[in-house]
Design an enzyme around this catalytic site. Structure first.
Site, mmCIF file in Angstrom:
data_model
loop_
_atom_site.group_PDB
_atom_site.id
_atom_site.type_symbol
_atom_site.label_atom_id
_atom_site.label_comp_id
_atom_site.label_asym_id
_atom_site.label_seq_id
_atom_site.Cartn_x
_atom_site.Cartn_y
_atom_site.Cartn_z
ATOM 1 N N ASN A 46 0.827 -1.209 0.000
ATOM 2 C CA ASN A 46 0.000 0.000 0.000
ATOM 3 C C ASN A 46 0.858 1.255 0.000
ATOM 4 O O ASN A 46 1.958 1.259 0.548
ATOM 5 C CB ASN A 46 -0.932 0.007 1.220
ATOM 6 C CG ASN A 46 -1.871 -1.184 1.197
ATOM 7 O OD1 ASN A 46 -2.059 -1.803 0.151
ATOM 8 N ND2 ASN A 46 -2.430 -1.520 2.340
ATOM 9 N N CYS A 89 16.425 21.950 -9.342
ATOM 10 C CA CYS A 89 16.903 21.940 -10.738
ATOM 11 C C CYS A 89 15.799 22.315 -11.723
ATOM 12 O O CYS A 89 16.047 22.450 -12.924
ATOM 13 C CB CYS A 89 17.485 20.566 -11.091
ATOM 14 S SG CYS A 89 16.237 19.306 -11.371
ATOM 15 N N HIS A 134 5.922 -0.415 -2.703
ATOM 16 C CA HIS A 134 5.506 0.327 -3.905
ATOM 17 C C HIS A 134 5.553 1.832 -3.710
ATOM 18 O O HIS A 134 4.965 2.565 -4.492
ATOM 19 C CB HIS A 134 4.098 -0.108 -4.322
ATOM 20 C CG HIS A 134 4.025 -1.555 -4.670
ATOM 21 N ND1 HIS A 134 2.862 -2.287 -4.603
ATOM 22 C CD2 HIS A 134 4.994 -2.426 -5.072
ATOM 23 C CE1 HIS A 134 3.109 -3.538 -4.969
ATOM 24 N NE2 HIS A 134 4.391 -3.655 -5.247
HETATM 25 C C1 BV8 Z 1 8.719 -5.319 -11.232
HETATM 26 C C2 BV8 Z 1 1.672 1.443 -7.149
HETATM 27 C C3 BV8 Z 1 10.710 -5.821 -12.431
HETATM 28 C C4 BV8 Z 1 0.799 2.105 -8.130
HETATM 29 C C5 BV8 Z 1 1.513 -0.857 -7.709
HETATM 30 C C6 BV8 Z 1 6.694 -11.379 -12.623
HETATM 31 C C7 BV8 Z 1 7.802 -10.887 -11.977
HETATM 32 C C8 BV8 Z 1 8.035 -9.517 -11.915
HETATM 33 C C9 BV8 Z 1 7.128 -8.624 -12.486
HETATM 34 C C10 BV8 Z 1 6.017 -9.126 -13.129
HETATM 35 C C11 BV8 Z 1 5.797 -10.485 -13.189
HETATM 36 N N1 BV8 Z 1 4.638 -10.675 -13.847
HETATM 37 C C12 BV8 Z 1 4.112 -9.471 -14.187
HETATM 38 C C13 BV8 Z 1 4.946 -8.517 -13.794
HETATM 39 C C14 BV8 Z 1 4.736 -7.099 -14.039
HETATM 40 C C15 BV8 Z 1 3.949 -6.434 -12.907
HETATM 41 C C16 BV8 Z 1 2.828 -7.244 -12.353
HETATM 42 O O1 BV8 Z 1 2.962 -7.877 -11.306
HETATM 43 N N2 BV8 Z 1 1.699 -7.198 -13.035
HETATM 44 C C17 BV8 Z 1 0.557 -7.932 -12.528
HETATM 45 C C18 BV8 Z 1 -0.682 -7.032 -12.603
HETATM 46 C C19 BV8 Z 1 0.418 -9.188 -13.347
HETATM 47 N N3 BV8 Z 1 4.867 -6.123 -11.832
HETATM 48 C C20 BV8 Z 1 5.580 -5.009 -11.928
HETATM 49 O O2 BV8 Z 1 5.581 -4.276 -12.909
HETATM 50 C C21 BV8 Z 1 6.447 -4.665 -10.741
HETATM 51 N N4 BV8 Z 1 7.747 -4.369 -11.214
HETATM 52 O O3 BV8 Z 1 8.531 -6.411 -10.837
HETATM 53 O O4 BV8 Z 1 9.932 -4.867 -11.762
HETATM 54 C C22 BV8 Z 1 10.113 -5.907 -13.809
HETATM 55 C C23 BV8 Z 1 10.134 -4.791 -14.625
HETATM 56 C C24 BV8 Z 1 9.581 -4.891 -15.906
HETATM 57 C C25 BV8 Z 1 8.975 -6.081 -16.344
HETATM 58 C C26 BV8 Z 1 8.928 -7.201 -15.489
HETATM 59 C C27 BV8 Z 1 9.504 -7.106 -14.223
HETATM 60 C C28 BV8 Z 1 5.924 -3.415 -10.029
HETATM 61 C C29 BV8 Z 1 4.618 -3.702 -9.394
HETATM 62 C C30 BV8 Z 1 4.180 -2.475 -8.591
HETATM 63 C C31 BV8 Z 1 3.061 -1.811 -9.320
HETATM 64 N N5 BV8 Z 1 2.541 -0.732 -8.485
HETATM 65 N N6 BV8 Z 1 1.128 0.140 -6.945
HETATM 66 C C32 BV8 Z 1 -0.241 2.880 -7.386
HETATM 67 O O5 BV8 Z 1 -0.630 2.471 -6.265
HETATM 68 O O6 BV8 Z 1 -0.670 3.893 -7.955
HETATM 69 S S1 BV8 Z 1 0.711 -2.328 -7.576
HETATM 70 C C33 BV8 Z 1 -0.857 -2.103 -6.974
HETATM 71 O O7 BV8 Z 1 -1.407 -3.424 -6.873
HETATM 72 C C34 BV8 Z 1 -0.941 -1.545 -5.563
HETATM 73 O O8 BV8 Z 1 0.284 -1.273 -4.952
HETATM 74 C C35 BV8 Z 1 -1.611 -2.686 -4.808
HETATM 75 O O9 BV8 Z 1 -1.231 -2.745 -3.516
HETATM 76 C C36 BV8 Z 1 -1.079 -3.822 -5.586
HETATM 77 C C37 BV8 Z 1 -1.639 -5.178 -5.330
HETATM 78 O O10 BV8 Z 1 -3.019 -5.076 -5.267
HETATM 79 P P1 BV8 Z 1 -3.696 -5.449 -3.859
HETATM 80 O O11 BV8 Z 1 -3.041 -4.643 -2.794
HETATM 81 O O12 BV8 Z 1 -3.662 -6.913 -3.691
HETATM 82 O O13 BV8 Z 1 -5.133 -4.882 -4.056
HETATM 83 P P2 BV8 Z 1 -6.346 -5.576 -4.829
HETATM 84 O O14 BV8 Z 1 -7.424 -4.570 -4.983
HETATM 85 O O15 BV8 Z 1 -5.809 -6.293 -6.030
HETATM 86 O O16 BV8 Z 1 -6.834 -6.712 -3.816
HETATM 87 C C38 BV8 Z 1 -7.429 -6.337 -2.580
HETATM 88 C C39 BV8 Z 1 -7.652 -7.626 -1.825
HETATM 89 O O17 BV8 Z 1 -8.182 -7.287 -0.538
HETATM 90 C C40 BV8 Z 1 -8.650 -8.562 -2.492
HETATM 91 O O18 BV8 Z 1 -8.132 -9.873 -2.471
HETATM 92 C C41 BV8 Z 1 -9.891 -8.460 -1.587
HETATM 93 O O19 BV8 Z 1 -10.584 -9.688 -1.519
HETATM 94 C C42 BV8 Z 1 -9.268 -8.127 -0.259
HETATM 95 N N7 BV8 Z 1 -10.119 -7.388 0.663
HETATM 96 C C43 BV8 Z 1 -11.140 -6.529 0.386
HETATM 97 N N8 BV8 Z 1 -11.658 -6.048 1.551
HETATM 98 C C44 BV8 Z 1 -10.943 -6.609 2.555
HETATM 99 C C45 BV8 Z 1 -9.955 -7.452 2.002
HETATM 100 N N9 BV8 Z 1 -9.097 -8.163 2.751
HETATM 101 C C46 BV8 Z 1 -9.190 -8.026 4.095
HETATM 102 N N10 BV8 Z 1 -10.101 -7.232 4.705
HETATM 103 C C47 BV8 Z 1 -10.983 -6.517 3.970
HETATM 104 N N11 BV8 Z 1 -11.897 -5.724 4.593
#
Ligand code: BV8
Length: 252
Positions: A102, A149, A119
């Protein structure tokens, strides 16, 4: 759910080294929209449009407008009991680390001290040239510049396609591999490399506890999966574990 909570309590009572990974779900009960839920942040905007370096290059004003909107939104929210219990946990385990995906800063506002922000943080920005990091809240200027800058500054956020800070991810991996108990709370476990951390803990024979109303791609690997809301489940686990009482007695 009671049965899973009891199992989680037993694990925590014998825990020495605890690592916690949180996602947007831990802030859901603070009314911060999650990313992929029905009211998700991404619903209004597609991640590719805004949370990428290409989006910032193409339309920095729109990206800053989105982050300014999220800063305002989060400033109107407060930490919830889930953040508060996690902050209290930090004091009761010899070795504790909170790793969060987060960027909303609510863990810090709940007085967590040991935090790895994978992140980045909504309220930090950095110069696109000198990379100097500053505390920053968007004001009237839609295209804020670096004071030293004059170059554009950008949100200090890890966008999709960008690498995480090597030091931060290395520390996160270390704490995932050396803990004996790993709690993964409120994450859809879709984003890498964050969602590999619970599996690393599991491979290093830690007990993994998941708290999430829904199942996720890692549910089948965890030791205990509690289908519930973090703000309700964590206080119940913490209360039942009675760790604070035991340690307070010991310190008397
Ligand atoms: C990188 C900032 C190297 C933005 C965010 C394999 C290896 C490495 C990279 C990749 C890979 N496969 C794909 C990739 C690329 C990509 C990626 O993972 N894509 C995904 C979508 C497939 N990863 C990257 O690009 C990362 N970089 O690894 O660098 C690299 C470089 C180039 C190419 C390859 C590798 C960077 C990732 C960071 C991206 N930035 N955030 C912003 O915030 O503006 S990620 C974004 O998603 C947020 O940070 C968020 O936290 C994160 C994850 O989402 P969640 O937090 O899980 O939130 P979500 O809504 O999805 O889920 C909420 C959950 O809560 C649900 O399950 C729900 O049921 C639950 N819930 C709901 N209510 C409750 C609850 N739980 C408990 N209590 C409740 N009341």
């Amino acid at each position: 759910m009671e049965n899973e909570i009891t199992k989680a309590v037993e694990i925590l009572k014998s825990a020495k080294k605890v690592t916690v990974l949180t996602g947007a779900g831990v802030s859901a009960e603070s009314n911060v929209p999650t990313f992929r839920g029905k009211e998700g942040l991404w619903k209004k905007y597609r991640a590719e449009e805004l949370a990428t370096p290409e989006a910032f290059k193409r339309n920095p004003e729109l990206v800053w407008e989105w982050y300014g909107y999220r800063q305002k939104l989060v400033l109107g929210c407060d930490p919830n009991p889930a953040h508060e219990v996690i902050a209290r946990m930090e004091k009761y385990f010899d070795d504790f680390m909170l790793i969060t995906q987060n960027v909303d800063g609510l863990h810090e506002r709940a007085r967590s001290k040991k935090i790895l922000e994978l992140h980045g943080n909504l309220f930090k920005a950095r110069c696109t040239v000198g990379r100097m990091i500053i505390d920053f809240t968007l004001g009237d200027d839609p295209l804020p510049k670096c004071e030293s800058c004059g170059a554009l500054i950008r949100p200090h956020i890890v966008w999709f396609g960008e690498s995480l800070d090597p030091m931060i991810i290395q520390l996160a991996v270390e704490h995932s591999e050396k803990c004996d108990t790993f709690l993964v709370i409120g994450t859809s476990a879709l984003v890498q490399p964050a969602s590999s951390l619970p599996l690393m803990a599991k491979r290093s024979s830690a007990k993994v506890i998941e708290i999430n109303p829904d199942s996720t791609p890692i549910t089948r690997y965890v030791d205990v999966s509690i289908r519930g809301k973090a703000g309700e489940v964590l206080p119940r686990i913490w209360e039942k574990a009675g760790i604070e009482k035991v340690l307070l007695k010991r310190n008397e």
